[in-house]
Design an enzyme around this catalytic site. Sequence first.
Site, PDB file in Angstrom:
ATOM      1  N   CYS A 287       0.850  -1.188   0.000  1.00  9.09           N
ATOM      2  CA  CYS A 287       0.000   0.000   0.000  1.00  9.09           C
ATOM      3  C   CYS A 287       0.888   1.243   0.000  1.00  9.09           C
ATOM      4  O   CYS A 287       2.012   1.195   0.460  1.00  9.09           O
ATOM      5  CB  CYS A 287      -0.856   0.033   1.261  1.00  9.09           C
ATOM      6  SG  CYS A 287      -1.902  -1.416   1.414  1.00  9.09           S
TER       7      CYS A 287
ATOM      8  N   TRP B 288       2.633  11.563  -7.285  1.00  9.71           N
ATOM      9  CA  TRP B 288       2.602  10.634  -6.160  1.00  9.71           C
ATOM     10  C   TRP B 288       1.923  11.231  -4.912  1.00  9.71           C
ATOM     11  O   TRP B 288       2.117  10.767  -3.797  1.00  9.71           O
ATOM     12  CB  TRP B 288       4.019  10.122  -5.851  1.00  9.71           C
ATOM     13  CG  TRP B 288       4.476   9.102  -6.872  1.00  9.71           C
ATOM     14  CD1 TRP B 288       3.695   8.472  -7.790  1.00  9.71           C
ATOM     15  CD2 TRP B 288       5.804   8.611  -7.081  1.00  9.71           C
ATOM     16  NE1 TRP B 288       4.451   7.610  -8.560  1.00  9.71           N
ATOM     17  CE2 TRP B 288       5.748   7.674  -8.147  1.00  9.71           C
ATOM     18  CE3 TRP B 288       7.048   8.853  -6.465  1.00  9.71           C
ATOM     19  CZ2 TRP B 288       6.879   6.991  -8.606  1.00  9.71           C
ATOM     20  CZ3 TRP B 288       8.167   8.159  -6.935  1.00  9.71           C
ATOM     21  CH2 TRP B 288       8.077   7.239  -7.983  1.00  9.71           C
TER      22      TRP B 288
ATOM     23  N   HIS C  67      16.920  -4.029  -9.040  1.00 11.40           N
ATOM     24  CA  HIS C  67      15.726  -4.703  -8.538  1.00 11.40           C
ATOM     25  C   HIS C  67      15.988  -6.158  -8.202  1.00 11.40           C
ATOM     26  O   HIS C  67      15.098  -6.862  -7.755  1.00 11.40           O
ATOM     27  CB  HIS C  67      14.585  -4.576  -9.555  1.00 11.40           C
ATOM     28  CG  HIS C  67      14.268  -3.135  -9.867  1.00 11.40           C
ATOM     29  ND1 HIS C  67      14.832  -2.472 -10.932  1.00 11.40           N
ATOM     30  CD2 HIS C  67      13.499  -2.235  -9.227  1.00 11.40           C
ATOM     31  CE1 HIS C  67      14.403  -1.222 -10.935  1.00 11.40           C
ATOM     32  NE2 HIS C  67      13.594  -1.052  -9.910  1.00 11.40           N
TER      33      HIS C  67
HETATM   34  N1  GLN Z   1      17.189   9.517  -6.271  1.00 12.62           N
HETATM   35  C1  GLN Z   1      16.307   8.467  -5.877  1.00 12.62           C
HETATM   36  C2  GLN Z   1      17.104   7.361  -5.204  1.00 12.62           C
HETATM   37  O1  GLN Z   1      18.252   7.216  -5.518  1.00 12.62           O
HETATM   38  C3  GLN Z   1      15.598   7.903  -7.079  1.00 12.62           C
HETATM   39  C4  GLN Z   1      14.570   6.880  -6.722  1.00 12.62           C
HETATM   40  C5  GLN Z   1      13.670   6.524  -7.860  1.00 12.62           C
HETATM   41  O2  GLN Z   1      13.960   6.844  -8.987  1.00 12.62           O
HETATM   42  N2  GLN Z   1      12.575   5.851  -7.588  1.00 12.62           N
HETATM   43  O3  GLN Z   1      16.572   6.630  -4.387  1.00 12.62           O
END
Ligand code: GLN
Length: 761
Positions: A525, A570, A703
């Site tokens: 969430c 967001w 990721h």
């Molecule tokens: N500058 C952010 C980080 O390094 C970028 C995060 C993102 O793009 N979601 O966490």
Amino acid sequence: MATLHNLGFPRIGTKRELKFALEKFWQKKIPVEQLQNTAQELRKKHWQHQQALSFVPVGDFSFYDQVLDTSFLLGNVPDRVENLEGTNLDNYFRIARGRSAIDTGCSCVHAGEMTKWFDTNYHYIVPEFTADTEFNLDCKTLLKQISEANILGHKAKPVLLGPVSYLWLGKEKDQSNKIDLLDKILIAYTELLAQLATRNVDWVQIDEPILVTELDNDWQQAITKTYQLLGNSPIKILLATYFGQLKENLPLLCELPVAGVHLDAINAKDEVSTLIDNLTTDKNGNEKIVSLGIINGRNIWKTDIIALLSWLEPVAEQLGKRLWLAPSCSLLHVPVDLNNEEKLDPEIRSWLAYAIQKLAELELVGKVLNDGRASCVQALADNAAAIESRRSSLRVHNQTVKKRVEAISDDMSNRQSPFAERNTLQKGIFNLPKFPTTTIGSFPQTTEIRQARRQYKNGDIDQASYQKLMQEEIQHCVDIQHQLGLDVLVHGVPERNDMVEYFGEQLDGYAFSQFGWVQSYGSRCVKPPIIFGDISRPQAMTVEWSKFAQTLTNKPMKGMLTGPVTILNWSFVRDDQPRSTTCLQLALAIRDEVLDLEAAGINIIQIDEAALREGLPLRRAQWQEYIDWAIQSFKLSANGVSDKTQIHTHMCYSEFNDMIAAIADMDADVITIETSRSDMELLDVFDEFNYPNDIGPGVYDIHTPNIPTVEYMVNLMKKAAKRIPAENLWVNPDCGLKTRGWAEVKPALENMVKAAIQLRG
Ligand code: GLN
Ligand code: ZN
């Protein structure tokens, strides 16, 4: 007498009960029976909240995602889980997230792809199709939930994702065309409707949200064919659309042989009268039901009931019993209950409505239409007072900010000199090697860092101790970057828990809820901060941290900001002014921060626009308008600096094909993007478009916990160099490193630096 109903209720629970039960189940801490009990309790509670309505929605509950539920309902389950151990639910979780609770070690399957549900922040699991896809209806779960509702004394209205939208949202895994599956899928839906007709069900709601998008002829015909067939079923169909206007699909909708249609009367208010005027009768010659979505299901603001009534009363007069009323779309996209928000400022709270409050508004409107305004004098007066308080509040309206926005001029958005000139100047100043290396901003967020932030927030440690802890962490990050030999350093942002919330908390015009959770995907969430008023920046937000970090190194220290468009996309935003206006206000606040950083000696500043693409409207025809104000906002925030200052931006994707010119127009000196997963294939767009400025295509996929080898990264960069001149390339990871551990990050970056050195050679 208007009939009241609801398209769907948030399933996650007021205190995210479903999330916690799911996660415990996945960790084998509770048995499946307990998970099922929690689910049943939640459904019961949610129906209770809706008991004043003529029907309750059934089938809107889900353990993970309603589109994945539809795949299982239709028996369209990917082959890769066919012969695995366990129950249907185990397979469901395997497709949802790669593993079920009974899987151990590496016995995981590859999860279904996940993507955004229309223009919301909800993500669904993409249905998979091949030429051989067969549908085998399995509606036990749905039928059981209908009985569950009936036993509790509710009249059930099952909610289904329509067959055409289901196909449209899925993806072919071979060379076939998914639309060819229409005849097969319609057999399953026909059977399903026949089953429902045996269950004390009068109405079924079938959602076809694709009707608010641009459809080609084949898809339009699929809609017509589908409802000509399903319209013959023994059960009445309410065909629901939401999230936008129908435009060229409106005549088509009017003619479909269904018993009723639902229109999003927030987004498509202008189309209500055309709809009413053009609706044909249903197959029995009866006039169709018109369901109007009059309460906004996508925001957290109270409805202005008096304004609504003055528009709605004549419509109700005209339609009489044919009028149904509901929220504009499923309430899945709003938090559950405002009553839990004990810490929210009472004035701001009085302007808000979450799902339960929105249903109360719906009931109020229903009562007024049935019994007259005189029957609800007090409730109407309360609503009017809240609306007036928000409209005139000095906390909402800040004249200085409004004047600043009006005074924005074009030249504020442009750099002083073109990129080529700046580039030469900056090369002389920074003296960076070819293929310069950098990272995207965050470094691993350890338990100690999170704990320090929490302690500071709760007042358990004072400002001085907090600052010391953070500075130690910054020192640690800088030391490691020196050891690794990176060229442009970052401070690692240990002071930020979230890239939007960190800024929101320091800007005027923002409020934060405690329980404003909205499902993003599965058990995840998000709690978007709330923009309630004109945005301004009382003081610098990041300068002290960046300044401190710069004292620790002779190398350039990159300042780190979130861009206006990402902050906007967001957050829950205001409904009393255009999004573009709010975005410009955010842009001015970020511009102030950029200029303060520059004045403090920070010569490289990165402004992240991770969510720029997410804001694209559903209809292509409206893209350009969005792109225009979004890019203007970025440029306004970034381009007030001198030629010597290098502006970076970062985006969490690289599907630029349809907006590459706009990205180039941002004129950032360096852009870093996500590409490694696609093997640099996403860079194809650069074959045709000569992107003029510097680019860092991510070479390290952050990721996964995997450590990329030197060779792998060198290879990726070579592929990139085929499309982008080598002298414009930077070497960096895909995204921030905050979700990773140091044990992975260090060797990965070590390899990345080696790769850059090899490339220079
Ligand atoms: N500058 C952010 C980080 O390094 C970028 C995060 C993102 O793009 N979601 O966490
Ligand atoms: Zn990113």
